[in-house]
Design a protein around this motif. Structure first.
Motif, PDB file in Angstrom:
ATOM      1  N   SER A   1      84.112  65.718  70.840  1.00 29.41           N
ATOM      2  CA  SER A   1      83.715  65.552  69.443  1.00 29.41           C
ATOM      3  C   SER A   1      84.775  66.157  68.537  1.00 29.41           C
ATOM      4  O   SER A   1      84.838  67.374  68.362  1.00 29.41           O
ATOM      5  N   ARG A   2      85.645  65.293  68.004  1.00 25.29           N
ATOM      6  CA  ARG A   2      86.620  65.735  67.014  1.00 25.29           C
ATOM      7  C   ARG A   2      87.220  64.516  66.336  1.00 25.29           C
ATOM      8  O   ARG A   2      87.090  63.394  66.813  1.00 25.29           O
ATOM      9  N   GLY A   3      87.917  64.729  65.220  1.00 30.09           N
ATOM     10  CA  GLY A   3      88.531  63.626  64.502  1.00 30.09           C
ATOM     11  C   GLY A   3      87.589  63.007  63.486  1.00 30.09           C
ATOM     12  O   GLY A   3      86.510  63.519  63.192  1.00 30.09           O
ATOM     13  N   GLU A   4      88.025  61.876  62.940  1.00 28.19           N
ATOM     14  CA  GLU A   4      87.230  61.142  61.967  1.00 28.19           C
ATOM     15  C   GLU A   4      86.215  60.260  62.699  1.00 28.19           C
ATOM     16  O   GLU A   4      86.048  60.344  63.921  1.00 28.19           O
ATOM     17  N   THR A   5      85.545  59.364  61.938  1.00 25.81           N
ATOM     18  CA  THR A   5      84.501  58.517  62.519  1.00 25.81           C
ATOM     19  C   THR A   5      84.693  57.086  62.044  1.00 25.81           C
ATOM     20  O   THR A   5      84.450  56.790  60.874  1.00 25.81           O
ATOM     21  N   ALA A   6      85.129  56.193  62.939  1.00 22.69           N
ATOM     22  CA  ALA A   6      85.296  54.765  62.622  1.00 22.69           C
ATOM     23  C   ALA A   6      84.054  54.017  63.105  1.00 22.69           C
ATOM     24  O   ALA A   6      84.120  53.188  64.020  1.00 22.69           O
ATOM     25  N   LEU A   7      82.902  54.310  62.491  1.00 27.65           N
ATOM     26  CA  LEU A   7      81.630  53.762  62.951  1.00 27.65           C
ATOM     27  C   LEU A   7      81.586  52.241  62.832  1.00 27.65           C
ATOM     28  O   LEU A   7      81.189  51.542  63.769  1.00 27.65           O
ATOM     29  N   TYR A   8      81.974  51.700  61.671  1.00 22.61           N
ATOM     30  CA  TYR A   8      81.816  50.265  61.427  1.00 22.61           C
ATOM     31  C   TYR A   8      82.680  49.437  62.386  1.00 22.61           C
ATOM     32  O   TYR A   8      82.240  48.410  62.923  1.00 22.61           O
ATOM     33  N   LYS A   9      83.915  49.862  62.614  1.00 22.67           N
ATOM     34  CA  LYS A   9      84.765  49.142  63.562  1.00 22.67           C
ATOM     35  C   LYS A   9      84.238  49.294  64.985  1.00 22.67           C
ATOM     36  O   LYS A   9      84.370  48.377  65.806  1.00 22.67           O
ATOM     37  N   GLY A  10      83.649  50.427  65.299  1.00 19.94           N
ATOM     38  CA  GLY A  10      83.081  50.614  66.623  1.00 19.94           C
ATOM     39  C   GLY A  10      81.939  49.648  66.894  1.00 19.94           C
ATOM     40  O   GLY A  10      81.819  49.092  67.997  1.00 19.94           O
ATOM     41  N   VAL A  11      81.089  49.432  65.906  1.00 29.43           N
ATOM     42  CA  VAL A  11      79.988  48.475  66.065  1.00 29.43           C
ATOM     43  C   VAL A  11      80.536  47.065  66.260  1.00 29.43           C
ATOM     44  O   VAL A  11      80.059  46.301  67.117  1.00 29.43           O
ATOM     45  N   GLN A  12      81.551  46.687  65.484  1.00 28.77           N
ATOM     46  CA  GLN A  12      82.141  45.356  65.633  1.00 28.77           C
ATOM     47  C   GLN A  12      82.794  45.187  67.005  1.00 28.77           C
ATOM     48  O   GLN A  12      82.696  44.122  67.623  1.00 28.77           O
ATOM     49  N   ASP A  13      83.446  46.248  67.473  1.00 30.78           N
ATOM     50  CA  ASP A  13      84.051  46.184  68.804  1.00 30.78           C
ATOM     51  C   ASP A  13      82.992  45.985  69.886  1.00 30.78           C
ATOM     52  O   ASP A  13      83.187  45.223  70.848  1.00 30.78           O
ATOM     53  N   ALA A  14      81.866  46.674  69.726  1.00 33.53           N
ATOM     54  CA  ALA A  14      80.795  46.546  70.718  1.00 33.53           C
ATOM     55  C   ALA A  14      80.221  45.135  70.738  1.00 33.53           C
ATOM     56  O   ALA A  14      79.962  44.565  71.808  1.00 33.53           O
ATOM     57  N   VAL A  15      80.036  44.536  69.563  1.00 34.42           N
ATOM     58  CA  VAL A  15      79.487  43.181  69.505  1.00 34.42           C
ATOM     59  C   VAL A  15      80.449  42.185  70.141  1.00 34.42           C
ATOM     60  O   VAL A  15      80.046  41.307  70.917  1.00 34.42           O
ATOM     61  N   LYS A  16      81.739  42.321  69.842  1.00 31.04           N
ATOM     62  CA  LYS A  16      82.715  41.411  70.438  1.00 31.04           C
ATOM     63  C   LYS A  16      82.793  41.574  71.945  1.00 31.04           C
ATOM     64  O   LYS A  16      82.962  40.603  72.682  1.00 31.04           O
ATOM     65  N   ALA A  17      82.658  42.811  72.400  1.00 29.09           N
ATOM     66  CA  ALA A  17      82.778  43.062  73.845  1.00 29.09           C
ATOM     67  C   ALA A  17      81.573  42.539  74.611  1.00 29.09           C
ATOM     68  O   ALA A  17      81.691  42.181  75.784  1.00 29.09           O
ATOM     69  N   LEU A  18      80.404  42.488  73.986  1.00 32.28           N
ATOM     70  CA  LEU A  18      79.202  42.040  74.683  1.00 32.28           C
ATOM     71  C   LEU A  18      79.225  40.555  74.995  1.00 32.28           C
ATOM     72  O   LEU A  18      78.541  40.088  75.903  1.00 32.28           O
TER      73      LEU A  18
END
Length: 565
Positions: free
Chosen positions: A57-74
């Motif tokens: 747990s460190r650094g910033e948080t790229a939440l929105y891109k993480g959600v998009q990455d998860a959808v594309k990967a599924l």
């Protein structure tokens, strides 16, 4: 998320993986300053648990891109769900594009969930950047719920609920009636565990769930805050590992076949001339028609002739030929040019194929550079290694010559003894010098040619001593003994200095190889993250500055550890 929260998540994920049905694929997507897939969807629970255990747990948080990455990967096949662990804050998009950019990425993430028809179960953590509204919007778009993780029990309960949801899912297959398209309402009635149930869902019979492509590039987090779901083609599956190896072996095989096809050329005219001269030495076998090589083909000969024309007008040709001669490689300038062209072509193709799933043009560039530089580096290495062997054996050769002279031999007879009894490469070089004397060259000039051919200062000094003795008279055997003793002392001092500077050289090698090794490992393990170095302007500037600093450091360390004796 604090460290205690990460520890809680690890334990809850362990229980979650046990509860999830064995045929359900689970993956990990993490997001910090960037987002990326750590583990693609897989039934290997050990790999997933290992990835979660490695989260920090460190650094910033790229939440929105993480959600998009998860959808594309599924992907688009089967029932797909995301278990999202976050506080709802995205600090990256706010820094990059301000409030407008943050709103655009949030909309893109929600659109990806809606169009992809991906269910979202949210575990909300508390932090100074917490945004419960965003998490609720994600859950609403994905048809899931939000569970607040106030303590360990709440996190465990949230994961248990997600596991029960996955375990209770049933796949129903229905045949679409002819002519029925568009949005339709489907009602399923049945009995589960002795109790009747009714399920209603709205289906789009005219389309499948799409992959939502974003316009911005996605990078993988080096050390993330959390992940909820699936993976990208960054898998380390056996097929991804063995495919590049198979392609590499294929091109190596093609390269070997090309080299074999050009083998007659590489043993052609120049080699025949050298062999003819060497045949005048003792113990040499003269070539005859039975042992002669097959004549090169017309195509290979034309390529070599073209290479000869190109190399004939270049200033570097004389240096290249000197290195070939010093390395004892029987190639002409045209043959060397053809070999380098083949190395560039093979290197470019191998680099392009190995990085096809990533950025093939970067692989092509790296392969071309490697194919252009490696032959020259290998040639210099071979020439330097043979010259060092010559320098190492030379004092013993001079002592053998002095002993022969003291025994009553003439200088030419002593050189004959060296050509017969001395180890390589001295035997061959002195045999060539002896052959020159037999066709009319002066012995001092022939030895001087040997010194120039091997770029040996020690041999030049020995030749100078022989030349002076022949002009002014004296005992040549004593002169050669003195010269050999001086060379041995000089060699001993050189080795002593080399031993003292070994630590510095080793440090230089490590410092030079470390950035290259880290780059190659990062390209293999987290390509999206390291690709920022050549896909963004700042990354390109950093790469150029890094390469320049690397070159300056190499020259500086080389001058520090290089001591002339």
């Amino acid at each position: 998320m604090e460290a205690s929260g990460i520890a809680t998540v690890r334990t809850a994920v362990q229980d979650f993986l046990v509860a999830v049905p064995k045929d359900v694929k689970v993956g990990v997507v993490s997001f910090a300053s960037t987002s990326g897939v750590d583990v693609p969807p897989t039934v290997d629970r050990v790999v997933v648990q290992r990835a979660v255990d490695g989260l920090r747990s460190r650094g910033e948080t790229a939440l929105y891109k993480g959600v998009q990455d998860a959808v594309k990967a599924l992907g688009t096949v089967g029932e797909r769900s995301i278990v999202l662990l976050s506080d709802g804050g995205d600090t990256v998009e706010a820094l990059k594009g301000g409030s407008a950019g943050e709103a655009a990425q949030l909309k893109a993430a929600i659109t990806a969930l809606t169009r992809g028809k991906v269910r979202v179960e949210v575990v909300a953590f508390k932090s100074p950047e917490a945004n419960g509204g965003v998490l609720q919007r994600f859950a609403t778009a994905g048809g899931g719920s939000v569970a607040t993780a106030e303590n360990r029990a709440a996190v465990t309960a949230a994961f248990d609920a997600a596991a029960r949801t996955l375990e209770s899912q049933v796949a129903i297959t229905a045949r679409r009636p002819p002519g029925l398209t568009g949005m339709q309402t489907m009602v399923v009635n049945g009995v589960a565990s002795g109790a009747p149930f009714t399920a209603t869902a709205t289906l789009d019979l005219g389309a499948e769930a799409p992959i939502v492509e974003t316009t911005e590039e996605t990078t993988a987090a080096p050390v993330p805050t959390l992940a909820g779901s699936a993976g990208t083609p960054k898998a380390t599956s056996p097929s991804r590992i063995f495919l590049p190896l198979a392609i590499l072996l294929l091109f190596l095989g093609v390269f070997v076949l090309v080299v074999v096809a050009f083998a007659p050329v590489f043993r052609s005219k120049r080699k025949a001339r050298v062999s003819t001269i060497e045949a005048y030495g003792y113990g040499r076998v003269r070539p005859n028609g039975k042992n002669a090589k097959a004549a090169p083909s017309a195509i290979s000969q034309s390529l070599v002739d073209m290479g000869e024309q190109i190399m004939s007008g270049r200033e570097s040709t004389s240096r290249t030929m000197a290195l070939l001669d010093r390395a004892d490689l029987p190639w002409r300038a045209g043959e060397w040019f053809v070999l380098r062209v083949l190395a560039v072509l093979v290197g470019g193709l191998v680099g392009y194929v190995l990085l096809i799933p990533r950025t093939p043009w970067v692989g092509l560039f790296m392969g071309v550079v490697a194919g252009f530089l490696l032959p020259a580096l290998i040639l210099r290495f071979l020439a330097r290694r043979r010259a060092r062997k010559f320098e190492f054996v030379l004092p013993d050769v001079l002592m053998l010559t002095a002993t022969s002279l003291a025994s009553g031999f003439s200088l030419l007879q002593a050189l004959d003894a060296v050509a017969r009894d001395a180890p390589e490469p001295c035997a061959k070089e002195f045999s060539r010098a002896l052959a020159e004397t037999r066709i009319g060259a002066d012995v001092s000039d022939a030895l001087e040619h040997t010194a120039d051919r091997m770029d040996s200062d020690n041999m030049r000094w020995a030749t100078m001593a022989i030349r002076i003795q022949r002009e002014v008279g004296g005992n040549l055997a004593d002169t050669l003994r003195t010269t050999a003793a001086t060379l041995r002392e000089r060699e001993g001092l050189r080795r002593h200095v080399r031993a003292l500077s070994a630590e510095g050289r080793l440090s230089a090698y490590i410092l030079i190889a470390l950035p290259i090794g880290v780059l190659l490992f990062s390209m293999w393990s987290n390509y999206e993250y390291v690709s920022l170095l050549w896909t963004t302007l700042y990354g390109l500037l950093m790469s150029v500055m890094g390469v320049l600093a690397m070159i300056a450091g190499i020259f500086w360390m080389r001058n520090v550890v290089k001591i002339e004796v």
